[in-house]
Design a protein around this motif. Sequence first.
Motif, PDB file in Angstrom:
ATOM      1  N   ASN A 157       0.805  -1.226   0.000  1.00  0.00           N
ATOM      2  CA  ASN A 157       0.000   0.000   0.000  1.00  0.00           C
ATOM      3  C   ASN A 157       0.835   1.271   0.000  1.00  0.00           C
ATOM      4  O   ASN A 157       0.328   2.359   0.232  1.00  0.00           O
ATOM      5  CB  ASN A 157      -0.945   0.004   1.204  1.00  0.00           C
ATOM      6  CG  ASN A 157      -0.204  -0.104   2.528  1.00  0.00           C
ATOM      7  OD1 ASN A 157       1.014  -0.225   2.549  1.00  0.00           O
ATOM      8  ND2 ASN A 157      -0.940  -0.078   3.619  1.00  0.00           N
ATOM      9  N   PHE A 216      -5.380 -13.510  -5.226  1.00  0.00           N
ATOM     10  CA  PHE A 216      -5.691 -12.075  -5.292  1.00  0.00           C
ATOM     11  C   PHE A 216      -6.089 -11.531  -3.923  1.00  0.00           C
ATOM     12  O   PHE A 216      -5.736 -10.396  -3.568  1.00  0.00           O
ATOM     13  CB  PHE A 216      -6.799 -11.829  -6.311  1.00  0.00           C
ATOM     14  CG  PHE A 216      -6.374 -12.028  -7.742  1.00  0.00           C
ATOM     15  CD1 PHE A 216      -5.096 -11.688  -8.162  1.00  0.00           C
ATOM     16  CD2 PHE A 216      -7.248 -12.558  -8.678  1.00  0.00           C
ATOM     17  CE1 PHE A 216      -4.694 -11.869  -9.478  1.00  0.00           C
ATOM     18  CE2 PHE A 216      -6.862 -12.736  -9.999  1.00  0.00           C
ATOM     19  CZ  PHE A 216      -5.585 -12.403 -10.397  1.00  0.00           C
ATOM     20  N   GLN A 217      -6.796 -12.325  -3.144  1.00  0.00           N
ATOM     21  CA  GLN A 217      -7.171 -11.886  -1.795  1.00  0.00           C
ATOM     22  C   GLN A 217      -5.936 -11.745  -0.908  1.00  0.00           C
ATOM     23  O   GLN A 217      -5.869 -10.844  -0.060  1.00  0.00           O
ATOM     24  CB  GLN A 217      -8.157 -12.882  -1.186  1.00  0.00           C
ATOM     25  CG  GLN A 217      -9.538 -12.824  -1.819  1.00  0.00           C
ATOM     26  CD  GLN A 217     -10.472 -13.931  -1.337  1.00  0.00           C
ATOM     27  OE1 GLN A 217     -10.028 -14.874  -0.649  1.00  0.00           O
ATOM     28  NE2 GLN A 217     -11.737 -13.844  -1.689  1.00  0.00           N
ATOM     29  N   GLN A 220      -4.422  -8.480  -1.831  1.00  0.00           N
ATOM     30  CA  GLN A 220      -5.238  -7.394  -1.278  1.00  0.00           C
ATOM     31  C   GLN A 220      -5.041  -7.257   0.225  1.00  0.00           C
ATOM     32  O   GLN A 220      -5.057  -6.142   0.761  1.00  0.00           O
ATOM     33  CB  GLN A 220      -6.713  -7.645  -1.601  1.00  0.00           C
ATOM     34  CG  GLN A 220      -7.051  -7.455  -3.074  1.00  0.00           C
ATOM     35  CD  GLN A 220      -8.457  -7.935  -3.407  1.00  0.00           C
ATOM     36  OE1 GLN A 220      -8.982  -8.845  -2.765  1.00  0.00           O
ATOM     37  NE2 GLN A 220      -9.072  -7.332  -4.414  1.00  0.00           N
ATOM     38  N   SER A 221      -4.815  -8.376   0.914  1.00  0.00           N
ATOM     39  CA  SER A 221      -4.593  -8.321   2.359  1.00  0.00           C
ATOM     40  C   SER A 221      -3.310  -7.571   2.700  1.00  0.00           C
ATOM     41  O   SER A 221      -3.150  -7.089   3.821  1.00  0.00           O
ATOM     42  CB  SER A 221      -4.538  -9.743   2.937  1.00  0.00           C
ATOM     43  OG  SER A 221      -3.337 -10.415   2.544  1.00  0.00           O
ATOM     44  N   LEU A 224      -2.867  -4.196  -1.631  1.00  0.00           N
ATOM     45  CA  LEU A 224      -2.941  -3.945  -3.069  1.00  0.00           C
ATOM     46  C   LEU A 224      -4.290  -3.336  -3.444  1.00  0.00           C
ATOM     47  O   LEU A 224      -5.341  -3.857  -3.075  1.00  0.00           O
ATOM     48  CB  LEU A 224      -2.733  -5.247  -3.847  1.00  0.00           C
ATOM     49  CG  LEU A 224      -2.744  -5.111  -5.369  1.00  0.00           C
ATOM     50  CD1 LEU A 224      -1.526  -4.338  -5.856  1.00  0.00           C
ATOM     51  CD2 LEU A 224      -2.807  -6.485  -6.039  1.00  0.00           C
ATOM     52  N   GLN A 225      -4.241  -2.247  -4.198  1.00  0.00           N
ATOM     53  CA  GLN A 225      -5.451  -1.598  -4.686  1.00  0.00           C
ATOM     54  C   GLN A 225      -5.785  -2.105  -6.085  1.00  0.00           C
ATOM     55  O   GLN A 225      -4.930  -2.636  -6.791  1.00  0.00           O
ATOM     56  CB  GLN A 225      -5.252  -0.083  -4.738  1.00  0.00           C
ATOM     57  CG  GLN A 225      -4.864   0.541  -3.404  1.00  0.00           C
ATOM     58  CD  GLN A 225      -4.540   2.017  -3.559  1.00  0.00           C
ATOM     59  OE1 GLN A 225      -5.312   2.785  -4.120  1.00  0.00           O
ATOM     60  NE2 GLN A 225      -3.383   2.429  -3.069  1.00  0.00           N
ATOM     61  N   SER A 226      -7.034  -1.935  -6.489  1.00  0.00           N
ATOM     62  CA  SER A 226      -7.454  -2.361  -7.827  1.00  0.00           C
ATOM     63  C   SER A 226      -6.676  -1.587  -8.883  1.00  0.00           C
ATOM     64  O   SER A 226      -6.662  -0.358  -8.864  1.00  0.00           O
ATOM     65  CB  SER A 226      -8.955  -2.127  -8.008  1.00  0.00           C
ATOM     66  OG  SER A 226      -9.698  -2.966  -7.165  1.00  0.00           O
ATOM     67  N   GLU A 245     -12.749  -9.979  -7.817  1.00  0.00           N
ATOM     68  CA  GLU A 245     -11.921  -9.352  -6.782  1.00  0.00           C
ATOM     69  C   GLU A 245     -11.509  -7.920  -7.093  1.00  0.00           C
ATOM     70  O   GLU A 245     -11.176  -7.168  -6.186  1.00  0.00           O
ATOM     71  CB  GLU A 245     -10.663 -10.201  -6.541  1.00  0.00           C
ATOM     72  CG  GLU A 245     -10.948 -11.597  -6.010  1.00  0.00           C
ATOM     73  CD  GLU A 245     -11.694 -11.582  -4.687  1.00  0.00           C
ATOM     74  OE1 GLU A 245     -11.434 -10.670  -3.867  1.00  0.00           O
ATOM     75  OE2 GLU A 245     -12.532 -12.466  -4.483  1.00  0.00           O
ATOM     76  N   PHE A 246     -11.493  -7.541  -8.365  1.00  0.00           N
ATOM     77  CA  PHE A 246     -11.044  -6.195  -8.735  1.00  0.00           C
ATOM     78  C   PHE A 246     -12.140  -5.460  -9.493  1.00  0.00           C
ATOM     79  O   PHE A 246     -12.136  -5.411 -10.731  1.00  0.00           O
ATOM     80  CB  PHE A 246      -9.758  -6.266  -9.568  1.00  0.00           C
ATOM     81  CG  PHE A 246      -8.583  -6.847  -8.834  1.00  0.00           C
ATOM     82  CD1 PHE A 246      -7.918  -6.104  -7.873  1.00  0.00           C
ATOM     83  CD2 PHE A 246      -8.153  -8.135  -9.090  1.00  0.00           C
ATOM     84  CE1 PHE A 246      -6.826  -6.636  -7.181  1.00  0.00           C
ATOM     85  CE2 PHE A 246      -7.072  -8.690  -8.417  1.00  0.00           C
ATOM     86  CZ  PHE A 246      -6.406  -7.931  -7.450  1.00  0.00           C
TER      87      PHE A 246
END
Length: 387
Positions: A157, A216-217, A220-221, A224-226, A245-246
């Motif tokens: 992030n 992908f999850q 994201q954890s 990570l942004q779309s 997911e995105f």
Amino acid sequence: MTQLQFNLNIEDLKDAVMNSDLGTVVKASVVLVLNSVMEKERDDYLQAGAYERTPNRQDSRNGYYDRGLLMSIGKITLKVPRTRNGEFSPSVFERYSRCDQAFVLSILEMVVNGVSTRKVNNIVQQICGENVSKSFVSSLSEKLDPIVNTWANRPLNTTYYPFIFADAMYIKVREHHRVVSKAVYIATAINEHNGREILGLKVDHSESYEAWQRFFQYLQSRGLQSPKLIISDAHKGLKKAIAQEFIGTTWQRCTVHFKRNIFNQLPKKEMDEVKIGLKRIFEAVKVEDARKFKEEFIQNFEKNPKLEKAIETLDDGFEDAIQYLNHPTKYHQFIRSTNSLERLNQEVRRRERVIRIFPHTQSAFRLIGAVLMDIAEVQSNKKIPIG
């Protein structure tokens, strides 16, 4: 400065130098020096020499024990002096422990670079005169676990990744006394500063929607942004996971894979004009031009029954394969295919091929993670050459 005295027989030394391996002479000399250093340190610690009685004596001597020490000249065996209370510790091993650490790091580097255990054993045997077992190399490799885990779980992030590439490769792993195939999921990206990054990896079962969703999850954890665009092949499970997911992210079908799928539908002979027409479509700089060239291609060749399947494949996947054209021209060559990720997979495969079958999933994650870390370090200071 500490003064050390040695009683050497010059004739014996001359004979050793003239008639023996010089490496052996050097080792023997080093052993003599270090043993004498430790003996002097024990005298200083006891505040008394051998058989000497002094009012300041701290302890008494208690013989010696053998201990190996690895140095640049190879492995030597020293006679380490002891005391009764066991509190005396010579400084030699602390001072030269970095040699052991360098040796361990060298073995790990050989493993990460795809050197087989047999070759590692040959190298170590030449240096130290000792064999290295597979279990020994494995135990050393486990030292990589905390390093690889820290890298693999670092936050994502701190910057934005507009373009992400995703792909999976297969490896063989021993599991419950069987050899099974496992999928290694890898994601890379171009960040907002135009630098390439390896985002992460995951070893899972065969490629599927659920496995891609978990991957992908996991990204994201870590924050990570779309992204704006995800570039991949046309695996159905992968496409579904991206859509799930995105939200708001566009999927870009790899143009290299897509063109290959179309070409595979073409007859083998007299297709030069057809291939030129197809290449013209994907050389367009604007979306409008690509659509125009595609329609012209279909009009020119739709009456040829031999091209029916190729035209159908083109029509079905066309829009997904030209999404990169909606982004600035300077990015087109970098985001229209997964070629950069394919090259990364080849580098991983080159080193994985030496092992052939991983003993378990963790060992696969460890080695592939270490390889990716090594490549990521090289990439860290490089940016894509945006024109």
